[in-house]
Design an enzyme around this catalytic site. Structure first.
Site, PDB file in Angstrom:
ATOM      1  N   ASP A  64       0.801  -1.232   0.000  1.00 44.43           N
ATOM      2  CA  ASP A  64       0.000   0.000   0.000  1.00 44.43           C
ATOM      3  C   ASP A  64       0.836   1.285   0.000  1.00 44.43           C
ATOM      4  O   ASP A  64       0.345   2.339  -0.365  1.00 44.43           O
ATOM      5  CB  ASP A  64      -0.934   0.017   1.232  1.00 44.43           C
ATOM      6  CG  ASP A  64      -0.180  -0.172   2.546  1.00 44.43           C
ATOM      7  OD1 ASP A  64       1.049  -0.301   2.523  1.00 44.43           O
ATOM      8  OD2 ASP A  64      -0.839  -0.198   3.604  1.00 44.43           O
ATOM      9  N   HIS A  65       2.096   1.206   0.371  1.00 42.49           N
ATOM     10  CA  HIS A  65       2.903   2.430   0.477  1.00 42.49           C
ATOM     11  C   HIS A  65       3.551   2.814  -0.851  1.00 42.49           C
ATOM     12  O   HIS A  65       3.396   3.923  -1.344  1.00 42.49           O
ATOM     13  CB  HIS A  65       3.993   2.250   1.536  1.00 42.49           C
ATOM     14  CG  HIS A  65       3.526   2.436   2.947  1.00 42.49           C
ATOM     15  ND1 HIS A  65       2.561   1.653   3.524  1.00 42.49           N
ATOM     16  CD2 HIS A  65       3.892   3.328   3.894  1.00 42.49           C
ATOM     17  CE1 HIS A  65       2.358   2.060   4.769  1.00 42.49           C
ATOM     18  NE2 HIS A  65       3.155   3.078   5.016  1.00 42.49           N
ATOM     19  N   ASP A 119       4.223  -1.032  11.214  1.00 44.06           N
ATOM     20  CA  ASP A 119       3.734   0.296  10.857  1.00 44.06           C
ATOM     21  C   ASP A 119       3.149   0.913  12.121  1.00 44.06           C
ATOM     22  O   ASP A 119       2.403   0.256  12.854  1.00 44.06           O
ATOM     23  CB  ASP A 119       2.658   0.201   9.768  1.00 44.06           C
ATOM     24  CG  ASP A 119       2.371   1.576   9.218  1.00 44.06           C
ATOM     25  OD1 ASP A 119       2.917   1.921   8.165  1.00 44.06           O
ATOM     26  OD2 ASP A 119       1.629   2.340   9.877  1.00 44.06           O
ATOM     27  N   ARG A 379      -0.159  13.020  10.120  1.00 45.42           N
ATOM     28  CA  ARG A 379       1.159  13.627  10.395  1.00 45.42           C
ATOM     29  C   ARG A 379       1.365  14.827   9.486  1.00 45.42           C
ATOM     30  O   ARG A 379       1.103  14.741   8.292  1.00 45.42           O
ATOM     31  CB  ARG A 379       2.284  12.617  10.153  1.00 45.42           C
ATOM     32  CG  ARG A 379       2.284  11.555  11.197  1.00 45.42           C
ATOM     33  CD  ARG A 379       3.434  10.586  11.075  1.00 45.42           C
ATOM     34  NE  ARG A 379       3.346   9.683  12.212  1.00 45.42           N
ATOM     35  CZ  ARG A 379       3.661   8.401  12.183  1.00 45.42           C
ATOM     36  NH1 ARG A 379       4.129   7.860  11.084  1.00 45.42           N
ATOM     37  NH2 ARG A 379       3.530   7.665  13.258  1.00 45.42           N
ATOM     38  N   SER A 535       7.086   7.348  12.788  1.00 45.74           N
ATOM     39  CA  SER A 535       6.996   6.054  12.119  1.00 45.74           C
ATOM     40  C   SER A 535       7.701   4.920  12.872  1.00 45.74           C
ATOM     41  O   SER A 535       8.571   5.150  13.702  1.00 45.74           O
ATOM     42  CB  SER A 535       7.622   6.219  10.742  1.00 45.74           C
ATOM     43  OG  SER A 535       8.107   5.009  10.248  1.00 45.74           O
ATOM     44  N   ARG A 537       9.477   2.836  11.130  1.00 44.69           N
ATOM     45  CA  ARG A 537      10.475   2.381  10.151  1.00 44.69           C
ATOM     46  C   ARG A 537      11.819   2.073  10.809  1.00 44.69           C
ATOM     47  O   ARG A 537      12.457   2.942  11.395  1.00 44.69           O
ATOM     48  CB  ARG A 537      10.623   3.400   9.012  1.00 44.69           C
ATOM     49  CG  ARG A 537      11.117   4.757   9.420  1.00 44.69           C
ATOM     50  CD  ARG A 537      11.014   5.772   8.274  1.00 44.69           C
ATOM     51  NE  ARG A 537       9.626   6.130   8.020  1.00 44.69           N
ATOM     52  CZ  ARG A 537       9.220   7.316   7.584  1.00 44.69           C
ATOM     53  NH1 ARG A 537      10.085   8.260   7.300  1.00 44.69           N
ATOM     54  NH2 ARG A 537       7.939   7.570   7.392  1.00 44.69           N
TER      55      ARG A 537
HETATM   56  C1  MIC Z   1       4.260   6.558   8.099  1.00 44.35           C
HETATM   57  O1  MIC Z   1       3.093   6.901   8.191  1.00 44.35           O
HETATM   58  O2  MIC Z   1       5.218   7.294   8.394  1.00 44.35           O
HETATM   59  C2  MIC Z   1       4.562   5.175   7.588  1.00 44.35           C
HETATM   60  C3  MIC Z   1       5.176   5.324   6.250  1.00 44.35           C
HETATM   61  O3  MIC Z   1       3.374   4.443   7.448  1.00 44.35           O
HETATM   62  C4  MIC Z   1       5.484   4.502   8.588  1.00 44.35           C
HETATM   63  C5  MIC Z   1       6.038   3.229   8.147  1.00 44.35           C
HETATM   64  C6  MIC Z   1       7.178   3.373   7.209  1.00 44.35           C
HETATM   65  O4  MIC Z   1       7.993   4.288   7.352  1.00 44.35           O
HETATM   66  O5  MIC Z   1       7.289   2.538   6.320  1.00 44.35           O
HETATM   67  C7  MIC Z   1       4.873   4.279   9.970  1.00 44.35           C
HETATM   68  O6  MIC Z   1       4.053   5.055  10.388  1.00 44.35           O
HETATM   69  O7  MIC Z   1       5.307   3.375  10.690  1.00 44.35           O
HETATM   70 FE1  SF4 Z   2       0.048   4.842   5.073  1.00 44.59          FE
HETATM   71 FE2  SF4 Z   2       1.424   5.593   7.254  1.00 44.59          FE
HETATM   72 FE3  SF4 Z   2      -0.082   7.331   5.911  1.00 44.59          FE
HETATM   73 FE4  SF4 Z   2      -1.239   5.442   7.284  1.00 44.59          FE
HETATM   74  S1  SF4 Z   2       0.028   7.077   8.104  1.00 44.59           S
HETATM   75  S2  SF4 Z   2      -1.784   6.084   5.219  1.00 44.59           S
HETATM   76  S3  SF4 Z   2       0.139   3.743   7.007  1.00 44.59           S
HETATM   77  S4  SF4 Z   2       1.739   6.306   5.145  1.00 44.59           S
END
Ligand code: MIC
Ligand code: SF4
Length: 646
Positions: A64-65, A119, A379, A535, A537
């Site tokens: 999905d990313h 995630d 965010r 995140s 990550r």
């Molecule tokens: C995000 O919202 O920052 C992400 C991308 O979903 C991350 C995960 C990632 O960095 O792959 C998260 O929230 O954990």
């Molecule tokens: Fe995707 Fe992270 Fe955004 Fe949720 S917050 S939609 S998991 S990138």
């Protein structure tokens, strides 16, 4: 003494330690999820552990990313994850099927079960009464292999909801209000439990919006009870059989209590550049906007989309505004198509995006220079949208849609009467984009498909006797993982290639960091409070590992990032006296003598000698017994291999 809902679920899953607040506990994990941006690494790590089939009740890999597929890299990752999933007993949600948290809530979540996901927004599952926690990829890999997941036994915050939301005031406003009260670091070490009469007035998608964005509090997770509303939702998903009623005991004891009267809330927005910079529309004033984006795992449910379609029906988006909408799942998009609401969105001029994370993680739809963008996301960190000086406001879908029509930040209550929005009796169920794994006896026939961009796990070393290294970077408070390891269309395709992605480490703060760190060979990072928020990550730990970072010394850490540093074998240190932060400058030479011995001998306090100015600085290194062994081994992967070898 009665138990909170969180304590009940933890108690039923406790496999290591005791339920004493502040102590480390291990819990059995029933379900896992991964997404593709963290998943490739997680599955490389899972493979490295040598476990043939996942040992969880259900593990799902979502794509999905990284769905922009600009070049071969993303597509190669998808293919790799698909093949690993098929072989090792994991369900595979194909690109187009939707955002992991939305789909998991619809199709797989079960009240009372534990879920960890690579995630940070995994707590979405708390909307149906799961204990759902965001974790690093390696923790998820270990859980898939049957290992326990370790957390600090949390404090429990009771959020007592009374009353009922007034028309056009949304679940998003509830969580924004909680963020206003608690701040982005107020939830660290805590689980937020929602109770009270107001709970039953909220639908499951609304509850999930609230638990989802509890991630922005820094909380371990958030959870709602499982009640008749939950039952109805699961029934509409044709999964009624997995429902169980769950709630805290009436005499449960909480560590903190917050009271929110839903009927007193007003529409709110989180202003640039932090989710807790919350103001009412009135406080912000008349703000002209350039862009509106509706979607993300926070606000992309059918209910949200139906509200948006109602607001846009028969109208046209303001000529100065670009409106993009990404429904959260194939189920949502399909139902919008079937009931005509999609036509309302299209007719009004919305740019319909695929069901994926998209603009939330900077994969397209970056706003114009200094552009003001209203987003229903979670965010608004500086630069995350892909435009360095973009000004992002986080709002409800109702406010987003109303504003897209007027061209300025608009209080949705100006829309007048609100009809009753109802969830369907039955959702459109079609799991044809979820590929089941092959039976165990056929797993040998599945070939793992790797692409040239997929590189291995970086080299690790057991903890050294002493650390003698320079400060390669000094940063301030609230550094996010988007600062440490930015995402976006240019960098996300490199998630399975640590050497390459490391070239972008900290580029938001200091473009020269990777070069400097590499030329130093080994180094230490110094930071302020709430370091590593955001995140899950693990790349925010793996890139520093690759660049030779041996320790990170800060005022305080965010939960998942601290765990990721330990998993990567990087020593997490905190100042004993926060004011000592001022004593160290970037470039200073630091020595931590006898660090290995200290860890072996359980010494929680160490001394850092700043050779440049001669100062001795007391620092804390508070590690549980398990964490110490991980650090000594050089990280969780080495530790797990050691354990499996035994
Ligand atoms: C995000 O919202 O920052 C992400 C991308 O979903 C991350 C995960 C990632 O960095 O792959 C998260 O929230 O954990
Ligand atoms: Fe995707 Fe992270 Fe955004 Fe949720 S917050 S939609 S998991 S990138």
């Amino acid at each position: 003494m009665g138990l909170t809902l969180t304590e009940k679920i933890i108690k039923a899953h406790l496999v290591d330690g005791e339920m004493v607040k502040g102590q480390e506990i291990g819990i059995r994990i029933d379900q896992t999820l991964t997404q593709d941006a963290t998943g490739t690494m997680a599955y490389i790590e899972f493979e490295a552990m040598g476990v043939p089939r996942v040992k969880t009740e259900r593990s799902v890999a979502y794509i999905d990313h990284n769905t922009l597929q600009n070049g071969f890299m993303n597509a190669d990752d998808h293919r790799f994850i698909g093949s690993v999933a098929k072989k090792h007993g994991i369900y595979f949600s194909r690109p187009g099927n939707g955002i992991c948290h939305q789909v998991h809530l619809e199709r797989f979540g079960i009240p009372g079960k534990t879920l960890i996901g690579s995630d940070s927004h995994t707590p979405t599952g708390g909307g149906i009464g799961m204990l759902a926690i965001g974790a690093g990829g390696l923790d998820v890999a270990v859980a898939m292999g049957g290992g326990a997941y370790y957390i600090t036994c949390p404090k429990i915050v009771k959020v007592n909801l009374t009353g009922k939301l007034r028309p056009w005031v949304a679940a998003k406003d509830v969580i924004l209000q909680v963020l206003r009260i608690m701040s982005v670091k107020g939830g660290v070490g805590k689980v937020i439990e929602y109770t009270g009469e107001g709970v039953k007035t909220l639908s499951v998608p609304e509850r999930a919006t609230i638990t989802n964005m509890g991630a922005e509090l820094g909380a371990t997770t958030s959870v709602f009870p499982s009640d008749e509303v939950t039952k109805q939702f699961l029934k509409a998903q044709k999964r009624e059989e997995v429902w169980t009623p769950l709630a805290a005991d009436p005499d449960a004891v909480y560590d903190e209590e917050i009271n929110i009267d839903l009927s007193e809330l007003v529409p709110l927005a989180a202003c640039p550049h932090s989710p807790d910079n919350v103001k009412s529309v009135e406080e912000i004033g008349k703000l002209k906007i350039d862009q509106v984006c509706i979607g993300s795992c926070t606000n992309s449910s059918l209910l949200d989309m139906l509200k948006v379609a109602h607001i846009l029906r028969g109208k046209t988006v303001h000529p100065d505004v670009s409106l993009a909408i990404a429904p959260g799942s194939k189920q949502v998009l399909n139902m919008l198509a079937m009931n005509g609401a999609l036509a309302d969105l299209i007719s009004a001029g919305a740019r319909i995006l695929e069901s994926a994370c998209g603009p939330c993680i900077g994969m397209g739809q970056s706003p114009n220079s200094k552009g003001i963008s209203l987003r229903t996301f979670n965010r608004n960190f500086l630069g995350r949208s892909g435009t360095k000086d973009g000004q992002i406001y986080l709002v409800s879908p109702e406010m987003a849609a109303a504003s897209a029509l007027t061209g300025y930040l608009t209080d949705p209550r100006e829309l007048g009467d609100m009809p009753e929005f109802k969830l369907p009796e039955v959702f459109n169920i079609n799991d044809n984009m979820i590929v089941p794994p092959v039976p165990a006896e056929e797993m040998d026939s599945v070939e793992i498909l790797r692409g040239p961009n997929i590189k291995g796990y970086p080299e690790t070393k057991p903890l050294a006797e002493d650390i003698d290294a320079a400060v390669s970077l000094k940063v301030g408070d609230n550094i996010t993982t988007d600062h440490i390891m930015p995402a976006g269309a240019k960098i996300l395709p490199l998630r399975s290639n640590i050497p390459e992605i490391s070239e972008h480490c900290f580029e938001v703060c200091d473009e020269k960091f990777p070069e400097r760190a590499k030329s130093l060979g080994k180094s230490i990072i110094v930071g302020g409070s709430n370091y590593g928020q955001g995140s899950s990550r693990e790349h925010a730990a793996l890139a520093p590992l690759y660049l030779g970072v041996k320790a990170v010394l800060v005022k305080s850490f965010a939960r998942i990032h601290r765990a990721n540093l330990i998993n990567a074998g990087i020593l997490p240190l905190t100042f004993k006296n926060e004011a000592d932060y001022d004593l160290i400058a970037q470039g200073d030479e630091l020595v931590i003598s006898g660090v290995r011995k200290a860890v072996e001998n359980d010494l929680a306090e160490l001394t850092v000698l700043d050779k440049t100015n001669g100062k001795e600085i007391p620092v804390l290194c508070e590690l549980s017994g398990r964490m110490k062994n991980i650090m000594l081994a050089g990280g969780l992967l080495d530790y797990t291999r050691e354990q499996l070898g035994k």
